[in-house]
Design a protein around this motif. Structure first.
Motif, PDB file in Angstrom:
ATOM      1  N   ALA A  19       0.827  -1.210   0.000  1.00  0.00           N
ATOM      2  CA  ALA A  19       0.000   0.000   0.000  1.00  0.00           C
ATOM      3  C   ALA A  19       0.861   1.260   0.000  1.00  0.00           C
ATOM      4  CB  ALA A  19      -0.930  -0.006   1.216  1.00  0.00           C
ATOM      5  N   PHE A  20       1.884   1.276   0.849  1.00  0.00           N
ATOM      6  CA  PHE A  20       2.777   2.432   0.905  1.00  0.00           C
ATOM      7  C   PHE A  20       3.577   2.578  -0.386  1.00  0.00           C
ATOM      8  CE2 PHE A  20       1.748   2.781   5.283  1.00  0.00           C
ATOM      9  CZ  PHE A  20       2.242   3.999   5.745  1.00  0.00           C
ATOM     10  N   THR A  21       4.057   1.479  -0.936  1.00  0.00           N
ATOM     11  CA  THR A  21       4.868   1.540  -2.149  1.00  0.00           C
ATOM     12  C   THR A  21       4.071   2.134  -3.311  1.00  0.00           C
ATOM     13  OG1 THR A  21       6.180  -0.374  -1.464  1.00  0.00           O
ATOM     14  CG2 THR A  21       6.198   0.185  -3.804  1.00  0.00           C
ATOM     15  N   ILE A  22       2.849   1.660  -3.490  1.00  0.00           N
ATOM     16  CA  ILE A  22       2.014   2.158  -4.591  1.00  0.00           C
ATOM     17  C   ILE A  22       1.641   3.615  -4.362  1.00  0.00           C
ATOM     18  CG2 ILE A  22      -0.224   1.910  -5.735  1.00  0.00           C
ATOM     19  CD1 ILE A  22      -0.011  -1.123  -5.071  1.00  0.00           C
ATOM     20  N   SER A  23       1.137   3.925  -3.160  1.00  0.00           N
ATOM     21  CA  SER A  23       0.681   5.288  -2.881  1.00  0.00           C
ATOM     22  C   SER A  23       1.813   6.296  -2.922  1.00  0.00           C
ATOM     23  CB  SER A  23      -0.007   5.344  -1.516  1.00  0.00           C
ATOM     24  OG  SER A  23      -1.205   4.597  -1.513  1.00  0.00           O
ATOM     25  N   TRP A  24       2.921   5.967  -2.284  1.00  0.00           N
ATOM     26  CA  TRP A  24       4.021   6.933  -2.201  1.00  0.00           C
ATOM     27  C   TRP A  24       4.765   7.077  -3.532  1.00  0.00           C
ATOM     28  CZ3 TRP A  24       7.080   7.797   2.892  1.00  0.00           C
ATOM     29  CH2 TRP A  24       6.175   8.095   3.919  1.00  0.00           C
ATOM     30  N   SER A  25       4.650   6.097  -4.422  1.00  0.00           N
ATOM     31  CA  SER A  25       5.265   6.272  -5.733  1.00  0.00           C
ATOM     32  C   SER A  25       4.600   7.419  -6.476  1.00  0.00           C
ATOM     33  CB  SER A  25       5.166   4.980  -6.554  1.00  0.00           C
ATOM     34  OG  SER A  25       3.814   4.653  -6.831  1.00  0.00           O
ATOM     35  N   GLY A  26       3.284   7.596  -6.261  1.00  0.00           N
ATOM     36  CA  GLY A  26       2.599   8.751  -6.829  1.00  0.00           C
ATOM     37  C   GLY A  26       2.759   9.988  -5.971  1.00  0.00           C
ATOM     38  N   GLY A  27       2.650   9.820  -4.658  1.00  0.00           N
ATOM     39  CA  GLY A  27       2.715  10.960  -3.745  1.00  0.00           C
ATOM     40  C   GLY A  27       4.057  11.657  -3.761  1.00  0.00           C
ATOM     41  N   LEU A  28       5.139  10.893  -3.798  1.00  0.00           N
ATOM     42  CA  LEU A  28       6.465  11.513  -3.767  1.00  0.00           C
ATOM     43  C   LEU A  28       6.803  12.224  -5.073  1.00  0.00           C
ATOM     44  CD1 LEU A  28       8.523   8.852  -1.778  1.00  0.00           C
ATOM     45  CD2 LEU A  28       7.547  11.002  -0.955  1.00  0.00           C
ATOM     46  N   LEU A  29       6.259  11.738  -6.186  1.00  0.00           N
ATOM     47  CA  LEU A  29       6.431  12.466  -7.447  1.00  0.00           C
ATOM     48  C   LEU A  29       5.716  13.817  -7.390  1.00  0.00           C
ATOM     49  CD1 LEU A  29       6.058   9.650 -10.128  1.00  0.00           C
ATOM     50  CD2 LEU A  29       8.114  10.976  -9.603  1.00  0.00           C
ATOM     51  N   LEU A  30       4.532  13.842  -6.772  1.00  0.00           N
ATOM     52  CA  LEU A  30       3.811  15.100  -6.593  1.00  0.00           C
ATOM     53  C   LEU A  30       4.586  16.047  -5.675  1.00  0.00           C
ATOM     54  CD1 LEU A  30       0.177  13.723  -6.203  1.00  0.00           C
ATOM     55  CD2 LEU A  30       1.001  15.171  -8.062  1.00  0.00           C
ATOM     56  N   VAL A  31       5.188  15.496  -4.627  1.00  0.00           N
ATOM     57  CA  VAL A  31       5.996  16.315  -3.722  1.00  0.00           C
ATOM     58  C   VAL A  31       7.181  16.917  -4.459  1.00  0.00           C
ATOM     59  CG1 VAL A  31       7.500  16.251  -1.693  1.00  0.00           C
ATOM     60  CG2 VAL A  31       5.307  15.041  -1.651  1.00  0.00           C
ATOM     61  N   ALA A  32       7.894  16.083  -5.222  1.00  0.00           N
ATOM     62  CA  ALA A  32       9.068  16.572  -5.957  1.00  0.00           C
ATOM     63  C   ALA A  32       8.682  17.657  -6.957  1.00  0.00           C
ATOM     64  CB  ALA A  32       9.748  15.403  -6.672  1.00  0.00           C
ATOM     65  N   THR A 170      -2.002   4.933   9.210  1.00  0.00           N
ATOM     66  CA  THR A 170      -2.691   5.769   8.231  1.00  0.00           C
ATOM     67  C   THR A 170      -2.274   7.232   8.349  1.00  0.00           C
ATOM     68  OG1 THR A 170      -4.606   5.951   9.729  1.00  0.00           O
ATOM     69  CG2 THR A 170      -4.684   4.254   8.035  1.00  0.00           C
ATOM     70  N   GLY A 171      -1.951   7.663   9.567  1.00  0.00           N
ATOM     71  CA  GLY A 171      -1.447   9.022   9.725  1.00  0.00           C
ATOM     72  C   GLY A 171      -0.134   9.214   8.986  1.00  0.00           C
ATOM     73  N   ILE A 172       0.771   8.246   9.119  1.00  0.00           N
ATOM     74  CA  ILE A 172       2.067   8.308   8.426  1.00  0.00           C
ATOM     75  C   ILE A 172       1.872   8.190   6.915  1.00  0.00           C
ATOM     76  CG2 ILE A 172       4.267   7.101   8.126  1.00  0.00           C
ATOM     77  CD1 ILE A 172       4.076   6.325  11.111  1.00  0.00           C
ATOM     78  N   TRP A 173       0.917   7.371   6.494  1.00  0.00           N
ATOM     79  CA  TRP A 173       0.644   7.180   5.065  1.00  0.00           C
ATOM     80  C   TRP A 173       0.319   8.504   4.364  1.00  0.00           C
ATOM     81  CZ3 TRP A 173      -4.107   7.726   2.372  1.00  0.00           C
ATOM     82  CH2 TRP A 173      -4.135   7.172   1.078  1.00  0.00           C
ATOM     83  N   HIS A 174      -0.281   9.445   5.084  1.00  0.00           N
ATOM     84  CA  HIS A 174      -0.658  10.734   4.505  1.00  0.00           C
ATOM     85  C   HIS A 174       0.512  11.716   4.386  1.00  0.00           C
ATOM     86  CE1 HIS A 174      -4.803   9.431   5.482  1.00  0.00           C
ATOM     87  NE2 HIS A 174      -5.182  10.315   4.577  1.00  0.00           N
ATOM     88  N   LEU A 175       1.701  11.339   4.838  1.00  0.00           N
ATOM     89  CA  LEU A 175       2.822  12.283   4.903  1.00  0.00           C
ATOM     90  C   LEU A 175       3.105  13.036   3.594  1.00  0.00           C
ATOM     91  CD1 LEU A 175       5.594  10.742   7.203  1.00  0.00           C
ATOM     92  CD2 LEU A 175       4.595  13.033   7.344  1.00  0.00           C
ATOM     93  N   PRO A 176       3.056  12.403   2.418  1.00  0.00           N
ATOM     94  CA  PRO A 176       3.324  13.183   1.198  1.00  0.00           C
ATOM     95  C   PRO A 176       2.442  14.411   1.045  1.00  0.00           C
ATOM     96  CG  PRO A 176       3.412  10.846   0.700  1.00  0.00           C
ATOM     97  CD  PRO A 176       2.927  10.969   2.118  1.00  0.00           C
ATOM     98  N   LEU A 177       1.219  14.366   1.567  1.00  0.00           N
ATOM     99  CA  LEU A 177       0.336  15.534   1.490  1.00  0.00           C
ATOM    100  C   LEU A 177       0.863  16.684   2.338  1.00  0.00           C
ATOM    101  CD1 LEU A 177      -3.171  13.792   1.734  1.00  0.00           C
ATOM    102  CD2 LEU A 177      -1.858  14.371  -0.316  1.00  0.00           C
ATOM    103  N   PHE A 178       1.617  16.365   3.387  1.00  0.00           N
ATOM    104  CA  PHE A 178       2.207  17.395   4.245  1.00  0.00           C
ATOM    105  C   PHE A 178       3.474  17.972   3.617  1.00  0.00           C
ATOM    106  CE2 PHE A 178      -0.519  15.062   7.012  1.00  0.00           C
ATOM    107  CZ  PHE A 178      -0.906  15.938   8.017  1.00  0.00           C
ATOM    108  N   TRP A 179       4.130  17.188   2.791  1.00  0.00           N
ATOM    109  CA  TRP A 179       5.394  17.625   2.197  1.00  0.00           C
ATOM    110  C   TRP A 179       5.204  18.446   0.921  1.00  0.00           C
ATOM    111  CZ3 TRP A 179       7.507  11.978   2.698  1.00  0.00           C
ATOM    112  CH2 TRP A 179       7.863  11.750   4.026  1.00  0.00           C
ATOM    113  N   MET A 180       3.988  18.484   0.381  1.00  0.00           N
ATOM    114  CA  MET A 180       3.757  19.227  -0.855  1.00  0.00           C
ATOM    115  C   MET A 180       3.825  20.724  -0.602  1.00  0.00           C
ATOM    116  SD  MET A 180       0.725  17.172  -2.801  1.00  0.00           S
ATOM    117  CE  MET A 180       0.805  15.392  -2.997  1.00  0.00           C
ATOM    118  N   ALA A 181       4.676  21.416  -1.343  1.00  0.00           N
ATOM    119  CA  ALA A 181       4.823  22.864  -1.190  1.00  0.00           C
ATOM    120  C   ALA A 181       3.530  23.554  -1.592  1.00  0.00           C
ATOM    121  CB  ALA A 181       5.971  23.359  -2.061  1.00  0.00           C
TER     122      ALA A 181
END
Length: 266
Positions: A19-32, A170-181
């Motif tokens: 779940a983290f691998t799939i979600s964060w692969s999209g989330g971290l690209l959005l953050v970058a 689930t709180g940690i799973w949302h982290l990319p949303l916090f990192w988005m500028a």
């Protein structure tokens, strides 16, 4: 015995990892992209948001299909369909968040007269956009967190420990949303978010168990929580934390009472 317990834990760990691998692969690209490490075409942003949202669903479906040999295993997607339940549970799912938010805002409006809220209420258009996003994303979360992980963790750890663990995860799973500028969640202190995530997990766990494992009701409550908080905002993170703690304690007692009642019936 230890080998048996490890055998039950491994699929849950595999689900969390996938779940983290799939979600964060999209989330971290959005953050970058938000930090201008590269230019992301606007048409790709919705696709990455979808990838972030479906991580728990894909992880749950894949791991269940690979590891489950029980033909009576609950069908995850089927659990999203409306089920016959007392009207009080519909009302709870729709209005419990409202009952939490009103006391927060009443107290804060009395104590913080004229001050700017910590997390401002959204305008109508933003609320409608968030509601649509929640209707699409929150059921995808519930399929994984409550549909797959919760019943297994409850069998291993008990209801309250399972709710606590899933709240943290689930709180940690949302982290990319916090990192988005520039994102709205970047203004939300993460330690308050984790506390609220745990409180949300306890309430969703209670609804899941009371409805016999209905993901329709957990999704409805999840959507309702997001929508009411967007409408009213949060006037003080400290009050938000206090209400979260009260909610957690209340549901701990509610879970214990339900278990005692079930044991008496047996």
């Amino acid at each position: 015995m230890l080998k048996y317990e490890l055998g039950r834990i491994r699929p849950i760990v595999a689900f969390f990892f996938l779940a983290f691998t799939i979600s964060w692969s999209g989330g971290l690209l959005l953050v970058a992209a938000s930090h201008q490490f590269f230019t992301l075409h606007t048409s790709f942003r919705p696709l990455l948001l979808v990838l972030f949202a479906i991580g728990p669903t894909v992880g749950a479906v894949v791991v269940q299909r690979i590891t489950c040999s029980n033909p009576n295993e609950p069908k995850l997607l089927k659990s999203l369909l409306p089920a016959r339940q007392p009207w009080q549970l519909f009302a709870f799912a729709l209005f419990f968040p409202f009952a939490l938010i009103v006391p927060i805002n009443l107290i804060d409006n009395l104590c913080l007269c004229g001050q700017v809220p910590d997390f401002a209420p959204q305008r109508f258009g933003a609320v409608m956009s968030s509601l649509l996003l929640s209707c699409l994303a929150n059921p995808c979360e519930e399929i994984g967190w409550r549909g797959y992980a919760l019943p297994r963790l409850q069998n291993l750890l008990g209801t309250n420990t399972a709710a606590l663990l899933i709240g943290v995860v689930t709180g940690i799973w949302h982290l990319p949303l916090f990192w988005m500028a520039g994102g709205s969640m970047s203004l939300f202190p993460f330690h308050f978010w984790i506390l609220g995530s745990i409180a949300t997990s306890f309430s969703l766990t209670w609804v899941y168990n009371r409805t016999g494992g209905s993901l329709f009701f957990t999704s409805l409550l999840h959507i309702s929580l997001n929508t009411w908080f967007n409408i009213f905002g949060i006037w003080s993170f400290q009050s938000y934390a206090a209400v979260s703690v009260v909610s957690i304690v209340a549901f701990i007692f509610a879970h214990q009472r339900s278990q005692t009642t079930d044991a008496d019936h047996d």
